[in-house]
Design a protein around this motif. Sequence first.
Motif, PDB file in Angstrom:
ATOM      1  N   SER A 193      -5.452  -0.388  -9.982  1.00 32.27           N
ATOM      2  CA  SER A 193      -5.684  -1.364 -11.045  1.00 32.27           C
ATOM      3  C   SER A 193      -4.761  -2.567 -10.843  1.00 32.27           C
ATOM      4  N   GLU A 194      -5.118  -3.659 -11.509  1.00 27.39           N
ATOM      5  CA  GLU A 194      -4.266  -4.852 -11.453  1.00 27.39           C
ATOM      6  C   GLU A 194      -2.883  -4.545 -12.013  1.00 27.39           C
ATOM      7  N   ALA A 195      -2.831  -3.719 -13.050  1.00 29.75           N
ATOM      8  CA  ALA A 195      -1.536  -3.374 -13.655  1.00 29.75           C
ATOM      9  C   ALA A 195      -0.658  -2.633 -12.652  1.00 29.75           C
ATOM     10  N   GLU A 196      -1.271  -1.736 -11.879  1.00 27.05           N
ATOM     11  CA  GLU A 196      -0.502  -0.994 -10.880  1.00 27.05           C
ATOM     12  C   GLU A 196       0.006  -1.936  -9.791  1.00 27.05           C
ATOM     13  N   LYS A 197      -0.857  -2.864  -9.370  1.00 29.76           N
ATOM     14  CA  LYS A 197      -0.431  -3.818  -8.328  1.00 29.76           C
ATOM     15  C   LYS A 197       0.693  -4.706  -8.849  1.00 29.76           C
ATOM     16  N   LYS A 198       0.588  -5.113 -10.112  1.00 28.79           N
ATOM     17  CA  LYS A 198       1.628  -5.953 -10.703  1.00 28.79           C
ATOM     18  C   LYS A 198       2.957  -5.196 -10.722  1.00 28.79           C
ATOM     19  N   GLN A 199       2.908  -3.929 -11.064  1.00 27.82           N
ATOM     20  CA  GLN A 199       4.131  -3.113 -11.110  1.00 27.82           C
ATOM     21  C   GLN A 199       4.733  -2.971  -9.707  1.00 27.82           C
ATOM     22  N   ALA A 200       3.865  -2.770  -8.716  1.00 25.97           N
ATOM     23  CA  ALA A 200       4.355  -2.646  -7.331  1.00 25.97           C
ATOM     24  C   ALA A 200       5.032  -3.941  -6.896  1.00 25.97           C
ATOM     25  N   ILE A 201       4.437  -5.075  -7.235  1.00 27.96           N
ATOM     26  CA  ILE A 201       5.003  -6.377  -6.857  1.00 27.96           C
ATOM     27  C   ILE A 201       6.347  -6.588  -7.549  1.00 27.96           C
ATOM     28  N   GLU A 202       6.413  -6.192  -8.821  1.00 31.58           N
ATOM     29  CA  GLU A 202       7.687  -6.326  -9.551  1.00 31.58           C
ATOM     30  C   GLU A 202       8.791  -5.498  -8.901  1.00 31.58           C
ATOM     31  N   LEU A 203       8.462  -4.254  -8.564  1.00 31.59           N
ATOM     32  CA  LEU A 203       9.466  -3.375  -7.938  1.00 31.59           C
ATOM     33  C   LEU A 203       9.900  -3.929  -6.586  1.00 31.59           C
ATOM     34  N   GLU A 217       0.826  -1.211   0.000  1.00 32.33           N
ATOM     35  CA  GLU A 217       0.000   0.000   0.000  1.00 32.33           C
ATOM     36  C   GLU A 217       0.856   1.255   0.000  1.00 32.33           C
ATOM     37  N   ASN A 218       1.938   1.235   0.758  1.00 28.62           N
ATOM     38  CA  ASN A 218       2.840   2.388   0.752  1.00 28.62           C
ATOM     39  C   ASN A 218       3.409   2.625  -0.645  1.00 28.62           C
ATOM     40  N   VAL A 219       3.776   1.552  -1.306  1.00 24.65           N
ATOM     41  CA  VAL A 219       4.347   1.696  -2.649  1.00 24.65           C
ATOM     42  C   VAL A 219       3.294   2.246  -3.613  1.00 24.65           C
ATOM     43  N   LEU A 220       2.092   1.678  -3.559  1.00 25.88           N
ATOM     44  CA  LEU A 220       1.032   2.129  -4.468  1.00 25.88           C
ATOM     45  C   LEU A 220       0.668   3.590  -4.230  1.00 25.88           C
ATOM     46  N   HIS A 221       0.757   4.026  -2.986  1.00 26.96           N
ATOM     47  CA  HIS A 221       0.443   5.429  -2.701  1.00 26.96           C
ATOM     48  C   HIS A 221       1.426   6.384  -3.353  1.00 26.96           C
TER      49      HIS A 221
END
Length: 239
Positions: free
Chosen positions: A121-131, A100-104
């Motif tokens: 979005s799922e795309a944003e969550k996927k990017q956060a997980i990748e990072l 959540e901190n990353v997505l913010h």
Amino acid sequence: TTLLELNNVSKKYGSDTLALSDVNFSVKEGEFVSVIGPSGAGKSTLLRCINRMIDATSGEVIFDGVNVQNLNKRELRKTRTKIGMIFQHYNLVNRLSVIENVLHGRLGFKSIITGVLGMYSEAEKKQAIELLTVLGLEDHMYKRCDQLSGGQKQRVGIARALIQSPKMMLCDEPIASLDPNSSKVIMDHLRNISKSMGITVVVNLHQVDVALSYSDRIIGVSKGEVVYNGSPQQITSEE
Ligand code: ADP
Ligand code: ADP
């Protein structure tokens, strides 16, 4: 190509603290630059003037071709998405999870926190997980930030900055609260961000040895003035 240019930047606090005095330097795309100097030299003020967390008293800050001094609120918000900020004390929201901190980070600096994963979005969550995976935090994504060590927290801070796809990272004493091992991990990540991702890194450090081993260039600041601007090799050979 030049990404950042400071022309005669001065900053006065009140009527008699001249924190920066006619600072001039430029930074190229992808360059790793350390700003070093003793406590009170003006390093933190310098970084804050670049993204206009504070306003310079005079002079120009040109970032990515625009004079940030002239930007209105909306334009400034857009420019700030291109500048990732890293702080000594991480500035995370402790009661929220790592992811959540990353997505913010996507909402921009000083955003209102609501803490709802569903708003992304799922795309944003996927990017956060990748990072988070690149930063070695894949096993900690759903923990609250206050359960992490300092070094882990700073890696969350880096992921939060990177999710905006910035052109530049401004890091204000990122390792000042960390032990030597965690410091090395953080500096290695910053180096990788510059050398593999091509993102410009400007980092305030008071550890000269760290600056010497990681930087393409070192800017020495003392009493608000640039007193050195050159390669680490030059500094070492002058001693
Ligand atoms: P550094 O990051 O190198 O430790 P700073 O930029 O924090 O240096 O501080 C430079 C000078 O400006 C110091 O003399 C400090 O006390 C002063 N200063 C910093 N922030 C403020 C402020 N908000 N108000 C007044 N003086 C300040
Ligand atoms: P840092 O550890 O990042 O150098 P400090 O602990 O010196 O920061 O300062 C913390 C906060 O207090 C910052 O927001 C800074 O701008 C402000 N500050 C620093 N020096 C002064 C000062 N002499 N007067 C007022 N505020 C200051």
